[in-house]
Design a protein around this motif. Structure first.
Motif, PDB file in Angstrom:
ATOM      1  N   SER A   1       0.522  11.441   2.941  1.00  0.00           N
ATOM      2  CA  SER A   1      -0.241  10.407   3.650  1.00  0.00           C
ATOM      3  C   SER A   1      -0.902  10.951   4.920  1.00  0.00           C
ATOM      4  CB  SER A   1       0.642   9.203   3.986  1.00  0.00           C
ATOM      5  OG  SER A   1       1.516   9.512   5.031  1.00  0.00           O
TER       6      SER A   1
ATOM      7  N   ARG B   1      -5.987   9.816   2.223  1.00  0.00           N
ATOM      8  CA  ARG B   1      -6.213   8.486   2.802  1.00  0.00           C
ATOM      9  C   ARG B   1      -7.571   7.939   2.342  1.00  0.00           C
ATOM     10  NH1 ARG B   1      -1.893   7.506   5.686  1.00  0.00           N
ATOM     11  NH2 ARG B   1      -2.646   5.404   5.996  1.00  0.00           N
TER      12      ARG B   1
ATOM     13  N   ASP C   1       5.044   9.704  10.480  1.00  0.00           N
ATOM     14  CA  ASP C   1       4.034   8.650  10.282  1.00  0.00           C
ATOM     15  C   ASP C   1       3.404   8.251  11.630  1.00  0.00           C
ATOM     16  OD1 ASP C   1       4.713   8.717   7.597  1.00  0.00           O
ATOM     17  OD2 ASP C   1       5.847   6.847   7.604  1.00  0.00           O
TER      18      ASP C   1
ATOM     19  N   ARG D   1      10.550  10.242   8.802  1.00  0.00           N
ATOM     20  CA  ARG D   1       9.314   9.536   8.413  1.00  0.00           C
ATOM     21  C   ARG D   1       8.705   8.798   9.607  1.00  0.00           C
ATOM     22  NH1 ARG D   1       8.502   5.809   3.752  1.00  0.00           N
ATOM     23  NH2 ARG D   1      10.701   5.244   3.658  1.00  0.00           N
TER      24      ARG D   1
ATOM     25  N   THR E   1       0.823  -1.222   0.000  1.00  0.00           N
ATOM     26  CA  THR E   1       0.000   0.000   0.000  1.00  0.00           C
ATOM     27  C   THR E   1       0.853   1.266   0.000  1.00  0.00           C
ATOM     28  OG1 THR E   1      -0.207   0.100   2.412  1.00  0.00           O
ATOM     29  CG2 THR E   1      -1.881  -1.171   1.223  1.00  0.00           C
TER      30      THR E   1
ATOM     31  N   ARG F   1       1.082  11.563  13.096  1.00  0.00           N
ATOM     32  CA  ARG F   1      -0.007  12.235  12.381  1.00  0.00           C
ATOM     33  C   ARG F   1      -1.334  11.912  13.082  1.00  0.00           C
ATOM     34  NH1 ARG F   1       0.965   8.204   7.514  1.00  0.00           N
ATOM     35  NH2 ARG F   1      -0.291   6.482   8.257  1.00  0.00           N
TER      36      ARG F   1
ATOM     37  N   ARG G   1       3.026   6.551  -2.510  1.00  0.00           N
ATOM     38  CA  ARG G   1       4.175   7.017  -3.293  1.00  0.00           C
ATOM     39  C   ARG G   1       3.723   7.551  -4.656  1.00  0.00           C
ATOM     40  NH1 ARG G   1       9.413   5.101  -1.864  1.00  0.00           N
ATOM     41  NH2 ARG G   1       9.334   4.220   0.226  1.00  0.00           N
TER      42      ARG G   1
ATOM     43  N   ARG H   1       0.984   0.944   6.982  1.00  0.00           N
ATOM     44  CA  ARG H   1       1.138   1.524   8.322  1.00  0.00           C
ATOM     45  C   ARG H   1      -0.126   1.337   9.161  1.00  0.00           C
ATOM     46  NH1 ARG H   1       4.944   2.023   5.655  1.00  0.00           N
ATOM     47  NH2 ARG H   1       6.678   3.488   5.722  1.00  0.00           N
ATOM     48  N   ASP H   2      -1.288   1.289   8.459  1.00  0.00           N
ATOM     49  CA  ASP H   2      -2.587   1.291   9.152  1.00  0.00           C
ATOM     50  C   ASP H   2      -3.458   0.133   8.672  1.00  0.00           C
ATOM     51  OD1 ASP H   2      -2.901   2.128   6.540  1.00  0.00           O
ATOM     52  OD2 ASP H   2      -4.578   3.453   6.995  1.00  0.00           O
TER      53      ASP H   2
HETATM   54  O1   DC Z   1       5.872   1.584   2.945  1.00  0.00           O
HETATM   55  P1   DC Z   1       6.489   2.782   2.220  1.00  0.00           P
HETATM   56  O2   DC Z   1       7.815   3.205   2.780  1.00  0.00           O
HETATM   57  O3   DC Z   1       6.555   2.550   0.748  1.00  0.00           O
HETATM   58  O4   DC Z   1       5.447   3.983   2.462  1.00  0.00           O
HETATM   59  C1   DC Z   1       5.666   5.303   2.012  1.00  0.00           C
HETATM   60  C2   DC Z   1       4.891   6.282   2.896  1.00  0.00           C
HETATM   61  O5   DC Z   1       3.496   6.096   2.674  1.00  0.00           O
HETATM   62  C3   DC Z   1       5.090   6.096   4.396  1.00  0.00           C
HETATM   63  O6   DC Z   1       6.143   6.899   4.901  1.00  0.00           O
HETATM   64  C4   DC Z   1       3.760   6.486   4.988  1.00  0.00           C
HETATM   65  C5   DC Z   1       2.771   6.257   3.893  1.00  0.00           C
HETATM   66  N1   DC Z   1       1.927   5.066   4.107  1.00  0.00           N
HETATM   67  C6   DC Z   1       0.813   5.218   4.899  1.00  0.00           C
HETATM   68  O7   DC Z   1       0.612   6.292   5.460  1.00  0.00           O
HETATM   69  N2   DC Z   1      -0.052   4.188   5.074  1.00  0.00           N
HETATM   70  C7   DC Z   1       0.168   3.003   4.490  1.00  0.00           C
HETATM   71  N3   DC Z   1      -0.714   2.026   4.654  1.00  0.00           N
HETATM   72  C8   DC Z   1       1.328   2.816   3.688  1.00  0.00           C
HETATM   73  C9   DC Z   1       2.205   3.867   3.535  1.00  0.00           C
END
Ligand code: DC
Length: 219
Positions: free
Chosen positions: A98, A104, A179, A175, A32, A182, A37, A125-126
């Motif tokens: 994000s 989102r 992350d 990050r 995701t 937020r 990205r 992340r979520d």
């Molecule tokens: O997993 P990644 O490093 O490719 O993710 C890039 C950015 O996207 C990460 O710093 C936060 C955001 N992200 C998010 O907020 N929720 C997700 N489910 C996946 C990524």
């Protein structure tokens, strides 16, 4: 349908491990982060640098995932951007966009629909907290900051992306902080997630550990 959620900070090994496990389990692997990205890349390419303009540009953006030879490809307005989204600049912009609630929700249905239609192993992340709160198994993968920065630095060099270790470390610290802090869908383990720290494990050991954890907890 079965869904496995794998969350955790940047560089914890989520995508490498999830990709391998998807082959063993014959599930679709959904990365995701690639979606955020792609949105980040759009903002960079179109010189959009504030939240308000970012939100109003969403109506012009089409992001979709395709699976070519079982490999996820991400398309932005019809163009395959799967390689272009891997730069440090896009990582930082993805993290920035994000945090915008409209971004989102823009990506929410796409992620949920993937899990409605396929057995998935989905990383982000979520995923365990927001996107797939009913996932069959939830794993929160982590590792020490230094180890994560070393792994990410090695990945980038292998992809031919020039960077300095210190820059990668600094970006990961920023990050992690953004992350995790937020307001909407912050990076955190779901209450029912199993936490796995891979700092001391090789890739193979980590894959085996996560696979066994999935097998033992699949309900
Ligand atoms: O997993 P990644 O490093 O490719 O993710 C890039 C950015 O996207 C990460 O710093 C936060 C955001 N992200 C998010 O907020 N929720 C997700 N489910 C996946 C990524």
């Amino acid at each position: 349908m079965i869904s496995i959620a794998i969350d955790g900070p940047a560089g914890a090994g989520k995508s490498t491990i999830a990709k391998e496990l998807s082959k063993k389990l014959l599930y679709i692997y959904v990365d995701t982060g690639a979606l955020y990205r792609a949105i980040g890349l759009y903002m960079i390419d179109n010189n959009i640098n504030n939240d308000k303009s970012a939100v109003s540009s969403l109506k012009n953006i089409k992001v979709n995932l395709e699976f070519i030879d079982k490999e996820q490809k991400v398309f932005l307005c019809g163009k395959d951007v799967s390689s272009k989204i891997r730069t440090p600049e896009v990582s930082m912009m993805a993290s920035k966009v994000s945090a915008i609630p409209e971004v989102r929700s823009f990506l929410f249905d796409l992620q949920q629909n993937m899990a409605k239609q396929n057995n998935v192993i989905m990383d982000g992340r979520d995923i365990g907290t927001v996107v797939l709160p009913d996932a069959n198994v939830k794993i929160f993968l982590t590792a020490s900051l230094e180890k994560r920065a070393q792994r990410r630095y090695k990945d980038l060099l292998e992809k031919g992306i020039k960077c300095q270790y210190e820059e990668v470390l600094r970006d990961i610290i920023k990050r992690d902080e953004d992350d995790s802090n937020r307001k909407i869908a912050p990076l955190k383990p779901a209450d029912d997630a199993i936490i796995i720290d891979t700092t001391e494990y090789s890739l193979k050991e980590s894959i085996d550990l996560v696979l066994n954890t999935i097998k033992n907890n699949l309900r």
